[in-house]
Design an enzyme around this catalytic site. Structure first.
Site, PDB file in Angstrom:
ATOM      1  N   GLY A  60       0.784  -1.237   0.000  1.00 16.53           N
ATOM      2  CA  GLY A  60       0.000   0.000   0.000  1.00 16.53           C
ATOM      3  C   GLY A  60       0.816   1.287   0.000  1.00 16.53           C
ATOM      4  O   GLY A  60       0.248   2.367   0.126  1.00 16.53           O
ATOM      5  N   ASP A  80      -4.435  -5.882  -6.068  1.00 18.16           N
ATOM      6  CA  ASP A  80      -3.284  -6.774  -5.867  1.00 18.16           C
ATOM      7  C   ASP A  80      -3.791  -8.196  -5.619  1.00 18.16           C
ATOM      8  O   ASP A  80      -4.902  -8.396  -5.138  1.00 18.16           O
ATOM      9  CB  ASP A  80      -2.439  -6.331  -4.665  1.00 18.16           C
ATOM     10  CG  ASP A  80      -1.019  -6.892  -4.728  1.00 18.16           C
ATOM     11  OD1 ASP A  80      -0.078  -6.105  -4.978  1.00 18.16           O
ATOM     12  OD2 ASP A  80      -0.844  -8.123  -4.546  1.00 18.16           O
ATOM     13  N   ASP A 121       3.370  -1.067 -10.142  1.00 23.93           N
ATOM     14  CA  ASP A 121       4.641  -1.536  -9.573  1.00 23.93           C
ATOM     15  C   ASP A 121       4.613  -3.063  -9.595  1.00 23.93           C
ATOM     16  O   ASP A 121       5.293  -3.714  -8.803  1.00 23.93           O
ATOM     17  CB  ASP A 121       4.721  -1.008  -8.133  1.00 23.93           C
ATOM     18  CG  ASP A 121       6.118  -1.036  -7.565  1.00 23.93           C
ATOM     19  OD1 ASP A 121       7.078  -1.124  -8.340  1.00 23.93           O
ATOM     20  OD2 ASP A 121       6.252  -0.974  -6.321  1.00 23.93           O
ATOM     21  N   LYS A 161       6.752  -0.552 -13.626  1.00 24.37           N
ATOM     22  CA  LYS A 161       8.082  -1.139 -13.419  1.00 24.37           C
ATOM     23  C   LYS A 161       8.393  -2.061 -14.583  1.00 24.37           C
ATOM     24  O   LYS A 161       7.511  -2.756 -15.094  1.00 24.37           O
ATOM     25  CB  LYS A 161       8.059  -1.934 -12.113  1.00 24.37           C
ATOM     26  CG  LYS A 161       9.364  -2.638 -11.833  1.00 24.37           C
ATOM     27  CD  LYS A 161       9.618  -2.830 -10.383  1.00 24.37           C
ATOM     28  CE  LYS A 161       8.627  -3.734  -9.688  1.00 24.37           C
ATOM     29  NZ  LYS A 161       8.820  -3.683  -8.235  1.00 24.37           N
TER      30      LYS A 161
HETATM   31  C1  SAM Z   1       6.618  -4.621  -5.478  1.00 23.40           C
HETATM   32  S1  SAM Z   1       5.016  -5.071  -4.960  1.00 23.40           S
HETATM   33  C2  SAM Z   1       4.159  -3.570  -4.988  1.00 23.40           C
HETATM   34  C3  SAM Z   1       4.524  -2.614  -3.894  1.00 23.40           C
HETATM   35  C4  SAM Z   1       3.575  -1.407  -3.832  1.00 23.40           C
HETATM   36  N1  SAM Z   1       3.744  -0.560  -4.977  1.00 23.40           N
HETATM   37  C5  SAM Z   1       3.782  -0.599  -2.592  1.00 23.40           C
HETATM   38  O1  SAM Z   1       4.340   0.497  -2.689  1.00 23.40           O
HETATM   39  O2  SAM Z   1       3.368  -1.019  -1.516  1.00 23.40           O
HETATM   40  C6  SAM Z   1       4.408  -5.923  -6.385  1.00 23.40           C
HETATM   41  C7  SAM Z   1       3.014  -6.482  -6.217  1.00 23.40           C
HETATM   42  O3  SAM Z   1       2.523  -6.970  -7.474  1.00 23.40           O
HETATM   43  C8  SAM Z   1       1.523  -7.929  -7.147  1.00 23.40           C
HETATM   44  N2  SAM Z   1       1.097  -8.720  -8.309  1.00 23.40           N
HETATM   45  C9  SAM Z   1       1.837  -9.620  -9.023  1.00 23.40           C
HETATM   46  N3  SAM Z   1       1.117 -10.174 -10.002  1.00 23.40           N
HETATM   47  C10 SAM Z   1      -0.120  -9.615  -9.940  1.00 23.40           C
HETATM   48  C11 SAM Z   1      -1.325  -9.795 -10.682  1.00 23.40           C
HETATM   49  N4  SAM Z   1      -1.391 -10.661 -11.707  1.00 23.40           N
HETATM   50  N5  SAM Z   1      -2.415  -9.076 -10.358  1.00 23.40           N
HETATM   51  C12 SAM Z   1      -2.358  -8.195  -9.299  1.00 23.40           C
HETATM   52  N6  SAM Z   1      -1.234  -7.986  -8.558  1.00 23.40           N
HETATM   53  C13 SAM Z   1      -0.137  -8.680  -8.859  1.00 23.40           C
HETATM   54  C14 SAM Z   1       2.201  -8.764  -6.069  1.00 23.40           C
HETATM   55  O4  SAM Z   1       1.247  -9.472  -5.309  1.00 23.40           O
HETATM   56  C15 SAM Z   1       2.950  -7.685  -5.263  1.00 23.40           C
HETATM   57  O5  SAM Z   1       2.262  -7.334  -4.094  1.00 23.40           O
END
Ligand code: SAM
Length: 257
Positions: A60, A80, A121, A161
């Protein structure tokens, strides 16, 4: 190319810890919040009153920053795979962005409103096999574009990203027609700036959008560089010059009827 020394690793770790400490002190849930802040400082992507979609929002950090940027008049919808603790001022959904059921929930939250900005992200589960992880991540990014572009206002922006490696150039080429500006940016707060980079796309130009999806064009150009196009789906049969020599029947062998 220079390989990373012990000193480089020490500097990277030191920077990472410093961003983590700052995140804790400022009330952000994740160090990554500073990456979005730095993207914003450089590109002024989000404005007050904007409607923002945050893709891959757990835990978050970006959603917290987005809420601050859009203010009371704005909207932040996050999504997410993992359930996220509430962020005041944001609607956070749990689901897979590539699945129709999740996409429908986002559409119903939007209720006909278009997005000003998409912040993504997203990073898939890491298996440790770098080539495979990188290729899965890039396809996922192409899918995010395909879902989000039809929902993005004319003139809107998108940041996502990317993972450095094969296909980065091809993805950028596939995305270019949709925006008048597409730039790469490595925020200081990125843990490993050599592999993590953000694509910042501004001024959505929907009238220039090609007919085929970003993913199709991305995969087609990837196939060209990887030679995948050389495999024919249904090759024509070709007459063979191979001949079967008949063996003479050995004496004493009987034919069966
Ligand atoms: C690096 S984290 C994001 C961090 C966030 N931007 C923050 O600042 O808290 C990447 C996220 O992408 C999510 N993710 C990966 N594949 C996904 C998908 N197909 N649909 C939704 N979320 C996904 C993962 O569960 C993970 O929590």
């Amino acid at each position: 190319m220079r390989t990373a020394s012990m000193a480089d690793h020490w500097i990277e770790n030191h920077k990472r810890d410093s961003w983590r400490r700052q995140a804790k002190a400022s009330g952000y849930r994740a160090r990554s919040a500073f990456k979005l802040k730095q993207i914003q400082e450089r590109f002024q992507l989000v404005r007050e009153g904007d409607c923002v979609l945050d893709v891959g929002c757990h835990p978050g950090g970006w959603a917290q920053v987005a809420v601050e940027l859009v203010g009371d008049a704005g909207t932040v919808i996050g999504v997410d795979l993992q359930a996220c603790a509430p962020v005041e001022g944001a609607v956070l959904l749990t689901g897979d962005i590539t699945e129709a059921i999740t996409q429908e929930r986002i559409l119903s939250e939007l209720d006909g409103e278009l997005l000003n900005v998409v912040i993504s992200d997203i990073s898939p589960h890491i298996t440790g096999k770098w080539d495979m992880d990188q290729s899965v991540a890039m396809t996922l990014v192409a899918d995010v574009f395909d879902f989000a572009l039809p929902l993005l206002r004319k003139g809107g922006g998108l940041t996502t990203k990317l993972f450095q490696g094969i296909g980065v150039e091809e993805l950028i080429q596939a995305v270019r027609p949709h925006f008048s500006s597409v730039r790469r940016f490595s925020p200081d707060a990125s843990r490993n700036s050599s592999s993590e980079v953000y694509l910042v796309c501004k001024h959505h130009t929907p009238w220039k959008a090609p007919k085929t999806s970003v993913r199709t064009r991305y995969e087609e150009s990837l196939n060209k560089i990887l030679g995948g196009d050389e495999i024919e789906d249904d090759p024509e049969p070709v007459a063979s010059t191979f001949q079967v020599r008949r063996r003479k029947k050995p004496i004493g062998e009987f034919e069966e009827h």
